[in-house]
Design a protein around this motif. Structure first.
Motif, PDB file in Angstrom:
ATOM      1  N   ALA A  24      45.404  88.598 -13.729  1.00 14.82           N
ATOM      2  CA  ALA A  24      46.256  87.654 -13.015  1.00 14.82           C
ATOM      3  C   ALA A  24      45.650  87.476 -11.627  1.00 14.82           C
ATOM      4  N   VAL A  25      45.189  86.287 -11.306  1.00 12.22           N
ATOM      5  CA  VAL A  25      44.704  85.992  -9.963  1.00 12.22           C
ATOM      6  C   VAL A  25      45.932  85.790  -9.080  1.00 12.22           C
ATOM      7  N   THR A  26      46.102  86.666  -8.087  1.00  8.72           N
ATOM      8  CA  THR A  26      47.317  86.674  -7.276  1.00  8.72           C
ATOM      9  C   THR A  26      47.000  86.345  -5.818  1.00  8.72           C
ATOM     10  N   ASP A  27      46.528  85.146  -5.584  1.00 10.32           N
ATOM     11  CA  ASP A  27      46.300  84.738  -4.199  1.00 10.32           C
ATOM     12  C   ASP A  27      47.635  84.629  -3.469  1.00 10.32           C
ATOM     13  N   HIS A  28      47.614  84.870  -2.163  1.00  9.03           N
ATOM     14  CA  HIS A  28      48.839  84.860  -1.374  1.00  9.03           C
ATOM     15  C   HIS A  28      49.503  83.483  -1.426  1.00  9.03           C
ATOM     16  N   GLY A  29      50.797  83.463  -1.733  1.00  6.31           N
ATOM     17  CA  GLY A  29      51.514  82.201  -1.803  1.00  6.31           C
ATOM     18  C   GLY A  29      51.878  81.640  -0.448  1.00  6.31           C
ATOM     19  N   GLU A  30      51.764  82.449   0.618  1.00  5.07           N
ATOM     20  CA  GLU A  30      52.262  82.042   1.934  1.00  5.07           C
ATOM     21  C   GLU A  30      51.407  80.985   2.626  1.00  5.07           C
ATOM     22  N   PHE A  31      50.089  81.051   2.489  1.00  2.00           N
ATOM     23  CA  PHE A  31      49.266  80.214   3.372  1.00  2.00           C
ATOM     24  C   PHE A  31      48.284  79.314   2.625  1.00  2.00           C
ATOM     25  N   LEU A  32      48.605  78.937   1.414  1.00  2.00           N
ATOM     26  CA  LEU A  32      47.721  78.045   0.672  1.00  2.00           C
ATOM     27  C   LEU A  32      47.540  76.723   1.410  1.00  2.00           C
ATOM     28  N   GLY A  33      48.641  76.184   1.917  1.00  2.00           N
ATOM     29  CA  GLY A  33      48.571  74.914   2.636  1.00  2.00           C
ATOM     30  C   GLY A  33      47.999  75.046   4.034  1.00  2.00           C
ATOM     31  N   GLU A  34      48.373  76.114   4.749  1.00  2.15           N
ATOM     32  CA  GLU A  34      47.893  76.322   6.105  1.00  2.15           C
ATOM     33  C   GLU A  34      46.370  76.434   6.144  1.00  2.15           C
ATOM     34  N   ARG A  35      45.814  77.192   5.224  1.00  2.00           N
ATOM     35  CA  ARG A  35      44.362  77.363   5.183  1.00  2.00           C
ATOM     36  C   ARG A  35      43.661  76.038   4.879  1.00  2.00           C
ATOM     37  N   ARG A  36      44.190  75.315   3.935  1.00  2.00           N
ATOM     38  CA  ARG A  36      43.565  74.039   3.585  1.00  2.00           C
ATOM     39  C   ARG A  36      43.642  73.055   4.753  1.00  2.00           C
ATOM     40  N   LEU A  37      44.752  73.052   5.487  1.00  2.00           N
ATOM     41  CA  LEU A  37      44.904  72.154   6.626  1.00  2.00           C
ATOM     42  C   LEU A  37      43.880  72.447   7.712  1.00  2.00           C
ATOM     43  N   CYS A  38      43.603  73.735   7.947  1.00  2.00           N
ATOM     44  CA  CYS A  38      42.675  74.103   9.021  1.00  2.00           C
ATOM     45  C   CYS A  38      41.214  74.078   8.591  1.00  2.00           C
ATOM     46  N   GLU A  56      61.522  89.361  10.114  1.00  2.00           N
ATOM     47  CA  GLU A  56      62.496  89.306   9.027  1.00  2.00           C
ATOM     48  C   GLU A  56      63.072  87.905   8.880  1.00  2.00           C
ATOM     49  N   ALA A  57      62.731  87.020   9.819  1.00  2.00           N
ATOM     50  CA  ALA A  57      63.148  85.619   9.744  1.00  2.00           C
ATOM     51  C   ALA A  57      61.910  84.739   9.919  1.00  2.00           C
ATOM     52  N   PRO A  58      60.998  84.752   8.940  1.00  2.00           N
ATOM     53  CA  PRO A  58      59.715  84.048   9.084  1.00  2.00           C
ATOM     54  C   PRO A  58      59.885  82.530   9.093  1.00  2.00           C
ATOM     55  N   ILE A  59      58.949  81.867   9.750  1.00  2.00           N
ATOM     56  CA  ILE A  59      58.950  80.407   9.784  1.00  2.00           C
ATOM     57  C   ILE A  59      57.523  79.908   9.586  1.00  2.00           C
ATOM     58  N   ARG A  60      57.395  78.653   9.166  1.00  2.00           N
ATOM     59  CA  ARG A  60      56.080  78.016   9.103  1.00  2.00           C
ATOM     60  C   ARG A  60      55.559  77.794  10.522  1.00  2.00           C
ATOM     61  N   ILE A  61      54.240  77.766  10.657  1.00  2.00           N
ATOM     62  CA  ILE A  61      53.616  77.598  11.970  1.00  2.00           C
ATOM     63  C   ILE A  61      53.753  76.137  12.392  1.00  2.00           C
ATOM     64  N   PRO A  62      54.578  75.842  13.388  1.00  2.00           N
ATOM     65  CA  PRO A  62      54.858  74.435  13.720  1.00  2.00           C
ATOM     66  C   PRO A  62      53.632  73.670  14.201  1.00  2.00           C
ATOM     67  N   GLU A  63      52.650  74.371  14.821  1.00  2.00           N
ATOM     68  CA  GLU A  63      51.466  73.662  15.325  1.00  2.00           C
ATOM     69  C   GLU A  63      50.694  72.953  14.210  1.00  2.00           C
ATOM     70  N   ILE A  64      50.762  73.482  13.002  1.00  2.00           N
ATOM     71  CA  ILE A  64      50.007  72.855  11.910  1.00  2.00           C
ATOM     72  C   ILE A  64      50.901  72.366  10.773  1.00  2.00           C
ATOM     73  N   CYS A  65      52.067  72.964  10.609  1.00  2.00           N
ATOM     74  CA  CYS A  65      52.931  72.594   9.485  1.00  2.00           C
ATOM     75  C   CYS A  65      53.959  71.525   9.839  1.00  2.00           C
ATOM     76  N   GLY A  66      54.129  71.254  11.146  1.00  2.00           N
ATOM     77  CA  GLY A  66      55.204  70.376  11.571  1.00  2.00           C
ATOM     78  C   GLY A  66      56.487  71.174  11.721  1.00  2.00           C
ATOM     79  N   GLN A  67      57.469  70.597  12.361  1.00  2.00           N
ATOM     80  CA  GLN A  67      58.698  71.306  12.638  1.00  2.00           C
ATOM     81  C   GLN A  67      59.462  71.686  11.376  1.00  2.00           C
ATOM     82  N   ASP A  68      59.346  70.873  10.314  1.00  2.00           N
ATOM     83  CA  ASP A  68      60.073  71.183   9.076  1.00  2.00           C
ATOM     84  C   ASP A  68      59.206  71.914   8.049  1.00  2.00           C
TER      85      ASP A  68
END
Length: 374
Positions: free
Chosen positions: A123-137, A171-183
């Motif tokens: 099972a390839v288990t790449d991190h689900g958290e930053f697939l989009g962030e990495r691609r954006l940068c 314990e209250a994580p958020i997306r990085i607004p600088e690259i992900c936008g406010q939402d």
């Protein structure tokens, strides 16, 4: 539907238990809503008919595989340097040769490696958290490629890893607004392509009765530098449209609820979660976290965990999860086997690099922490 021989045998032969974990260092926090106390355990997917194979053994058979593998899609993987892809991971599992260190002056991996015995499943288990962030940068066509955050991220691989990981230490994580936008929607949109590639590669590699490839990802939270990680393993090619990450659901009961909502059982979607690195969790993997302190809430939680998390990782290359030396309540001699590949020891001080959110711009600073007994 893809036949998952290993999964069925695994679920039918394992004794489904929930281990009583050590109490956490802190008391449960705010309560969360849970299903009604009369919830019932639905194991219909567990007892599904097994596809017959010519090499099937009615007494069962031992199969060997790996359910924790990272590729270049993971923000903290060495594969970022070698460029190893999900396809490479499958080739390696089947006994083929793939690139590895060292890296030449042009940044190309010139070493080669292969496994001495092919695996039965992965099972390839790449991190689900930053697939989009990495691609954006990392993609020049990205609308935020030229942002200050992405420029700093690309300047150094390790620094970039730390910049991303700092968003999941809360314990209250958020997306990085600088690259992900406010939402956060931009990062979710850009996560779709890598997630689709992971699925397509797994589906292509899966060969019923010969080699099983599970579509999977790692759910990765690190609150208070405590590992709160799980490998999410899907039963077949029917999966959620995107991974449910720690940012989306920062506690186990919310993870299962969100996956249940996104994983359409009418389309054959089913999954398991497997706790990972519980020896580094500092008690956070204990049950009933952030729940109402009532028998009804605990019973409903136990039912969900039995269905979705019936097995646990015991050992991997960061040490074992069965024991630890240095506890004041243990009066016997230290167990030398507890030290095998252990990366943390009680009383040990270490320095970590974190982002200073109070400072203007992107400022990183070293913080010293000590591994303490709960």
């Amino acid at each position: 539907e893809i036949a998952m021989l290993f999964k069925d045998k695994l679920l039918l032969t394992l004794v489904l238990t929930i281990s009583a974990a050590l109490s956490a260092c802190s008391e449960p926090e705010s309560p969360e809503n849970l299903p009604a106390s009369n919830a019932s355990l639905d194991l219909a997917g567990v007892t599904a008919e097994i596809t017959s194979c010519e090499n099937a053994d009615q007494n069962g058979m031992a199969l060997f595989g790996d359910v924790h593998i990272h590729t270049r899609y993971s923000f903290d993987a060495a594969a970022n340097s070698t460029g190893t892809t999900p396809e490479d991971a499958h080739r390696y599992a089947r006994g083929e040769e793939i690139p590895i260190f060292p890296i030449n002056e042009e940044g190309v991996a010139v070493g080669r490696t292969k496994i001495d015995r092919p695996l039965d499943f992965i099972a390839v288990t790449d991190h689900g958290e930053f697939l989009g962030e990495r691609r954006l940068c990392r993609s020049s066509e990205s609308p935020v490629y030229g942002s200050a955050f992405c420029k700093e991220y690309r300047s150094d691989e390790r620094l970039g890893m730390i910049m991303l990981s700092n968003s999941v230490v809360s314990e209250a994580p958020i997306r990085i607004p600088e690259i992900c936008g406010q939402d956060g929607s931009l990062c979710l949109d850009y996560a779709r392509s890598p997630w689709q590639d992971i699925q397509a590669t797994s589906n292509k590699a899966n060969t019923p009765c010969e080699f099983t490839s599970f579509i999977a990802y790692e759910y990765t939270g690190t609150p208070g530098v405590s590992n709160y990680h799980r490998n999410v393993i899907f039963r077949n090619e029917s999966v959620s449209d995107l991974p449910v990450s720690y940012i989306d659901a920062p506690i186990d009961s919310k993870l299962w609820a969100a996956l249940d909502a996104k994983c359409d059982s009418n389309q054959g979607c089913d999954y398991l979660t497997i706790p990972h690195n519980t020896n580094l969790s500092n008690g956070r993997m204990a049950p009933y976290m952030k729940l109402d302190d009532t028998p009804q809430a605990k019973r409903a939680y136990a039912i969900s965990r039995l269905k979705r998390e019936p097995i646990m990782e015991i050992f991997q290359h960061k040490g074992g999860s069965e024991c630890i030396n240095g506890l004041s309540t243990v009066f016997g001699a230290p167990d030398e086997l507890c030290e095998v590949e252990a990366v943390r020891h009680i009383g040990e001080s270490r320095s970590i690099l974190v982002r200073n959110y109070d400072a203007p711009g992107i400022v990183m600073q070293n913080v010293s922490i000590v591994t303490e007994e709960c």
